[in-house]
Design a protein around this motif. Structure first.
Motif, mmCIF file in Angstrom:
data_model
loop_
_atom_site.group_PDB
_atom_site.id
_atom_site.type_symbol
_atom_site.label_atom_id
_atom_site.label_comp_id
_atom_site.label_asym_id
_atom_site.label_seq_id
_atom_site.Cartn_x
_atom_site.Cartn_y
_atom_site.Cartn_z
ATOM 1 N N VAL A 19 13.412 -25.582 18.873
ATOM 2 C CA VAL A 19 13.268 -24.867 17.604
ATOM 3 C C VAL A 19 12.805 -25.859 16.539
ATOM 4 O O VAL A 19 12.784 -27.059 16.775
ATOM 5 N N PRO A 62 10.446 -18.447 5.145
ATOM 6 C CA PRO A 62 11.528 -17.827 5.908
ATOM 7 C C PRO A 62 11.050 -17.037 7.117
ATOM 8 O O PRO A 62 11.767 -16.895 8.084
ATOM 9 N N GLY A 63 9.805 -16.523 7.081
ATOM 10 C CA GLY A 63 9.345 -15.695 8.186
ATOM 11 C C GLY A 63 8.485 -16.488 9.151
ATOM 12 O O GLY A 63 8.238 -17.680 8.962
ATOM 13 N N ARG A 118 6.511 -23.765 14.779
ATOM 14 C CA ARG A 118 6.070 -23.046 13.572
ATOM 15 C C ARG A 118 4.631 -23.416 13.294
ATOM 16 O O ARG A 118 4.253 -24.588 13.358
ATOM 17 N N THR A 120 11.183 -10.827 7.805
ATOM 18 C CA THR A 120 11.768 -11.303 6.556
ATOM 19 C C THR A 120 10.673 -11.650 5.568
ATOM 20 O O THR A 120 9.578 -12.035 5.948
ATOM 21 N N ASP A 153 15.999 -23.366 5.827
ATOM 22 C CA ASP A 153 15.504 -23.804 7.136
ATOM 23 C C ASP A 153 16.552 -23.528 8.215
ATOM 24 O O ASP A 153 16.246 -23.138 9.345
ATOM 25 N N LYS A 211 16.415 -19.961 9.201
ATOM 26 C CA LYS A 211 15.227 -19.718 10.032
ATOM 27 C C LYS A 211 15.448 -20.278 11.442
ATOM 28 O O LYS A 211 15.116 -19.652 12.445
ATOM 29 N N THR A 212 16.020 -21.491 11.497
ATOM 30 C CA THR A 212 16.276 -22.115 12.797
ATOM 31 C C THR A 212 17.286 -21.294 13.593
ATOM 32 O O THR A 212 17.152 -21.137 14.813
ATOM 33 N N LEU A 244 14.854 -13.178 1.009
ATOM 34 C CA LEU A 244 15.730 -14.298 1.307
ATOM 35 C C LEU A 244 15.751 -15.353 0.220
ATOM 36 O O LEU A 244 16.703 -16.084 0.089
ATOM 37 N N ARG A 245 14.664 -15.485 -0.536
ATOM 38 C CA ARG A 245 14.508 -16.619 -1.413
ATOM 39 C C ARG A 245 14.957 -16.286 -2.820
ATOM 40 O O ARG A 245 14.595 -15.276 -3.371
ATOM 41 N N VAL A 263 10.425 -24.210 3.278
ATOM 42 C CA VAL A 263 10.200 -23.513 4.546
ATOM 43 C C VAL A 263 9.912 -22.053 4.255
ATOM 44 O O VAL A 263 10.531 -21.443 3.374
ATOM 45 N N ARG A 299 11.997 -32.931 0.829
ATOM 46 C CA ARG A 299 11.485 -32.294 2.042
ATOM 47 C C ARG A 299 10.626 -31.098 1.677
ATOM 48 O O ARG A 299 10.746 -30.525 0.582
ATOM 49 N N LYS A 338 16.618 -25.763 0.307
ATOM 50 C CA LYS A 338 15.512 -25.721 1.276
ATOM 51 C C LYS A 338 16.054 -25.915 2.690
ATOM 52 O O LYS A 338 15.621 -25.259 3.631
ATOM 53 N N THR A 339 16.978 -26.821 2.838
ATOM 54 C CA THR A 339 17.550 -27.045 4.174
ATOM 55 C C THR A 339 18.374 -25.850 4.629
ATOM 56 O O THR A 339 18.376 -25.495 5.808
ATOM 57 N N ILE A 341 9.872 -13.522 1.556
ATOM 58 C CA ILE A 341 10.408 -14.485 0.618
ATOM 59 C C ILE A 341 11.342 -13.789 -0.362
ATOM 60 O O ILE A 341 12.409 -14.292 -0.695
#
Lengths: 500, 467
Positions: free
Chosen positions: A371, A396-397, A376, B45, B193, B196-197, B50-51, A394, A391, B189-190, B47
């Motif tokens: 993953v 999300p989709g 991606r 999903t 992520d 998403k992961t 979720l964002r 990301v 960083r 941001k993490t 933005i």
């Protein structure tokens, strides 16, 4: 360095200068080379059949040594090449035993015995180029060097312990005086660090044996080596090639070089101390009889070993050759921990064939959860490395519609290999001419059996000629397959699919 | 961090801080939708779902940034307590002026024995009366209030330090809040992520619905932390602008939390504070004033001479006449002895006040120095060891991921840990800078406390005739 580089250099030099070698081992090889040097091969089957030594045939009762075939009758001695002899004669002595990527332990005659000196010590071994791992072995190697003797020899093995703790060495399968069995404190006092112990006994056996430490975790930490006992009389039918492969498993965390011998799951898998694609292929001539001895010295996992393109006969196990009536033909053999199996077959199907453990997770190295940026389309790990203090964001989709399918992705993506890595992989003669993408498919407990027509064998193994990637494989397709339906690999395939 | 990274970092920080001053965001943050039954493989999903979205940007021109020197300059000109302190000084100087003024003569028209012999009287004329102050009472009074004005000046310096220190403290606090906002954005941001992961793992059968719910809740928590960080930037800025004393448009601050101050030694700091504390100087000046007060009250018993005289006409005999009078108070019963004792008592009290202030300064310094040295140890350790180690761990984990040996969730853990420690370092640096500011500024703060008058708490008034 592969185990027999010096002898290979000698053979290439011999060929280039056109001289005859003097030793028995060199004679057979040299004899074959001489024949071929004087009469360059075209690779044509009839041409090959015409160049066979007079004491052997191309075909036996419907089984051909030149093309895949079964034979006329399962009860025939020649069904699937069962008793089809190799090209060398029994009187030429045993075929040289080769454990790719391993050395032989030299000996000297002393006081009526062949005396070997075995040093138990910590070893650093490059499982893959750029991945030196800390394990324990013998004489700078893991597995340790091969001890080769003949049935009837009296042998003396002086074991020097350079480990920081006690050890013993067990001679697995030998029926010897109990005080030399090496079964840890059951049969002897342990060998203290810095001390030596002499094991001496007569070898009445013949067959496939091995030696290993008898301290449990030291076994898991890698300490094993071949011990091959050639029979007084070469077995019939004689083989032309005799290979030995030791399969091992280790658990080594990311950013770590020391194996965790207490682990119950394993992520690094080696054959003779190398992981695919750093395992050195077994290269044989088209039509030869080949013996492959495989030892499973994993801590706790059995290995179903599968050979592509050929059906082999299981002719023996650790400690003994089976009577011919007990030989079994198969293409996948389950070998349990501390067991060895011996395969014999006629290499009648030219090509580069996988020889591997069929456990899925053993067909890769250091497998991790698949993953993150690798799967991606709009991310790359280099973006993160460009600025460690901030960083990237990301999305999300996922743009890739594959993610609408449960289970996607199953195919490993982004498996890039560095230039230095590929240089090391391609540096060996044994891999010259293979398909450019072969390193991407041979991983973990996988190696390759290369069955090459004479001229291609000479080109690959006995010359210094620069061989373009894929050229030998394409030539085999041209001669034995259908080149009209064969596609060369694309650049994208050579970079492992997506990215890292 | 390179110069380019700094300017990118600052530009990002500015954009975040601008968003921080937008309208309250809680109502705008969308709820994360609940996990659908049957898994997430089919969920598309967006933005918006979720964002977290920042509010509207500040409309005032291009973002500018305020510096510390700007803030100090504005505070010096506009902070009301500084003006109050100046008025205390001028008021006390006025007192000194008034105290030293000679008494005015008194001019009278006198008619004496009017009607005597049917006339206008035996004396019709003018008199002038003048008090002559003896024993330097007026100069002593002036001296006393001039000394009091010195007290007021020292107290004005106290107020200046309070204001400047507070401006510095709140400037640092606002810088810290800005840095925290940037780091909270990194953590968000993490967290995004991680969700998403988790979905990628779910699609591979390596995570389950519990994991998805937990990741979603974690994301929400990080969104809230970001909102809180924005609120804190706003709060700190407004506190700072209140100290400055002007209505400032919301702009980011420019500066760095890093300190280049040399190591402060406790004994040296104590000596510095004792030798230069304006509070202590004010107390010592008050002691001098009390000494003058004792001297002033000591001469109060010496009578002034009052001389009066005048000319007129005696209408009974039509003669031109004159009169003269000289008088003094005889200090028989009242020699100002009570007031002298009051003044002496106040002087003795003030001696103890000086000592008390020395003790208070030591007490405050003990606290601040502990804060300073602990913060310095933290800052140094984080700077030299902890952050480089965690940065290396993060970098190694990324490279290991690239070599297909490390898992992405482990990389995210490394990033999170590195960023959490950077957050702690921001707090450490704020603590350190605050302690340095207070130690350098004689431990004074609270720049909106009213400027005190030169009469300290507990002062004993020397009242001549207490009623």
């Amino acid at each position: 360095m592969p185990a027999n580089d010096d002898s290979k250099r000698d053979r290439r030099e011999f060929l280039q200068h056109g001289l005859m070698a003097a030793t028995a081992l060199a004679v057979s090889e040299a004899g074959l080379r001489q024949v071929r040097a004087e009469e360059p091969s075209t690779g044509d089957a009839s041409d090959f059949a015409a160049r066979l030594p007079p004491h052997v045939r191309a075909e036996y009762d419907g089984f051909s040594r030149l093309r895949p075939s079964r034979g006329n009758d399962p009860d025939s001695d020649f069904y699937l090449g069962k008793l089809v002899p190799g090209l060398r004669k029994i009187e030429e002595g045993p075929a040289p035993f080769v454990a790719p990527d391993l050395e032989k332990l030299p000996h000297e005659f002393k006081n009526g015995a062949k005396e070997f000196h075995l040093v138990a010590q910590p070893v650093t071994r490059e499982f893959l180029p750029g991945y030196p791992m800390n394990v324990w072995g013998f004489n700078g190697s893991i597995p340790g060097p091969t001890i080769e003797v003949t049935q009837g020899d009296r042998i003396r093995i002086v074991v020097h312990n350079e480990l920081p703790e006690d050890t013993t060495v067990h001679w697995h399968g030998f029926e010897l005086p109990v005080q030399y069995d090496g079964a840890s404190v059951l049969t002897q006092n342990p060998i203290k660090p810095g001390k030596t112990f002499v094991y001496e006994f007569d070898v009445h056996e013949e067959g496939t044996y091995f030696y290993h430490t008898h301290v449990a975790m030291q076994e898991a930490f890698g300490m094993v080596g071949w011990m091959i006992v050639h029979p007084r009389t070469v077995f019939d039918p004689p083989v032309d090639r005799d290979f030995g492969l030791i399969f091992q498993n280790f658990h080594i965390k990311a950013n770590q070089t020391i194996s965790d011998s207490w682990a119950m799951d394993w992520n690094w898998h080696t054959i003779n101390g190398r992981s695919g694609p750093f395992t050195t292929p077994l290269v044989v001539r088209h039509g030869e009889r080949v013996r492959v001895r495989i030892l499973d010295f994993s801590p706790m996992q059995h290995h179903p070993i599968h050979m592509h393109g050929h059906t082999f006969w299981v002719t023996g196990h650790e400690g003994a050759r089976s009577p011919k009536s007990a030989w079994i033909p198969r293409n996948t053999e389950l070998i349990a921990v501390a067991q060895a199996s011996v395969f014999e077959f006629i290499a009648n199907n030219p090509g580069d064939w996988m020889l591997h453990c069929h456990m899925t997770h053993h067909m890769m190295n250091h497998m991790v959860k698949h993953v993150g940026p690798r799967i991606r389309t709009d991310e790359h790990v280099d973006q993160f490395l460009a600025n460690l203090d901030s960083r990237p964001s990301v999305n999300p989709g996922h743009d890739d519609p594959g993610f609408l399918v449960p289970g996607y992705p199953q195919k490993m993506q982004g498996m890039t290999m560095s230039e230095e890595f590929m240089k090391a992989i391609w540096s060996r003669r044994e891999v010259q001419g293979m398909r450019a993408t072969w390193p991407m498919s041979v991983m973990g407990l996988m190696t390759t059996l290369r069955v090459l027509p004479d001229d291609l064998f000479e080109k690959v193994m006995n010359s210094d000629e620069q061989i373009p990637k894929g050229s030998v494989f394409e030539e085999i397709i041209a001669r034995f397959g259908d080149p009209n339906t064969y596609d060369k690999p694309s650049m994208n395939m050579m970079h492992g699919g997506r990215k890292g | 961090m390179s110069v380019q990274d700094l300017s990118l970092h600052r530009a990002f920080a500015i954009s975040l801080v601008m968003a921080a001053f937008a309208a309250p965001l809680a109502a705008q943050v969308p709820l994360v939708p609940p996990a659908p039954e049957g898994g997430f493989a089919q969920e598309a999903t967006t933005i918006e779902e979720l964002r977290w979205s920042p509010g509207p940007r500040n409309q005032i021109g291009e973002p500018e940034a305020y510096t510390l020197s700007m803030m100090l300059e504005w505070a010096a000109a506009n902070n009301p307590t500084l003006r109050q302190a100046r008025f205390q000084v001028s008021g006390t100087l006025a007192q000194a002026q008034q105290a030293g003024l000679y008494p005015n003569p008194t001019l009278s028209y006198v008619g004496d024995n009017i009607g005597s012999d049917g006339t206008a009287g035996e004396f019709q004329g003018a008199e002038i009366r003048q008090r002559f102050v003896t024993k330097g009472k007026l100069s002593l009074s002036r001296e006393k209030y001039l000394q009091r004005a010195q007290v007021a000046e020292h107290l004005a310096v106290v107020q200046q330090f309070k204001v400047c220190n507070d401006v510095r403290l709140h400037f640092v606090a606002t810088l810290a809040a800005q840095d925290v906002l940037v780091l909270r954005s990194e953590l968000l941001k993490t967290s995004e992520d991680r969700l998403k992961t988790s979905k990628e793992l779910y699609n591979l059968g390596q995570a389950n619905k519990v994991d998805i719910h937990r990741a979603t809740a974690d994301l929400r928590r990080h969104q809230l932390e970001l909102l809180a960080a924005e609120n804190r930037v706003r709060q700190q800025f407004f506190r700072l602008s209140s100290l400055v004393g002007v209505e400032l448009p919301a702009r980011p601050l420019e500066g760095t939390l890093a300190s280049d101050r040399q190591l402060i030694d406790f004994e040296t700091a104590y000596g510095y504070v004792l030798s230069g504390s304006p509070e202590l100087l004010a107390a010592q000046a008050k002691l001098r004033e009390d000494s003058i007060t004792v001297r002033r009250e000591s001469v109060q018993w010496v009578p002034d001479i009052v001389v009066s005289g005048g000319t007129g006409r005696n209408f009974t005999n039509n003669d031109a006449v004159a009169n003269v009078q000289v008088s003094i108070d005889v200090p028989l019963f009242d020699r100002n002895q009570g007031t002298i004792r009051q003044a002496q008592a106040d002087q003795s009290r003030q001696q103890q006040e000086v000592r008390r202030i020395e003790m208070i300064l030591k007490n405050r310094l003990a606290d601040r120095y502990e804060q300073y040295i602990s913060a310095l140890q933290q800052v140094t350790s984080y700077e030299e060891d902890i952050l480089p180690e965690l940065k290396a761990a993060y970098e190694i984990s990324l490279k290991s991921y690239r070599a297909n040996r490390e898992e992405w969730p482990t990389v995210l853990d490394s990033h999170q840990e590195y960023t959490m420690r950077r957050l702690e370092q921001v707090q450490n640096l704020q603590q350190l800078r605050s302690a340095e500011i207070l130690i350098d500024g004689y431990l004074l703060h609270d720049g909106l406390e009213a400027a005190s008058n030169p009469t300290p708490p507990g002062h004993i008034d020397s009242t001549p005739k207490p009623r």
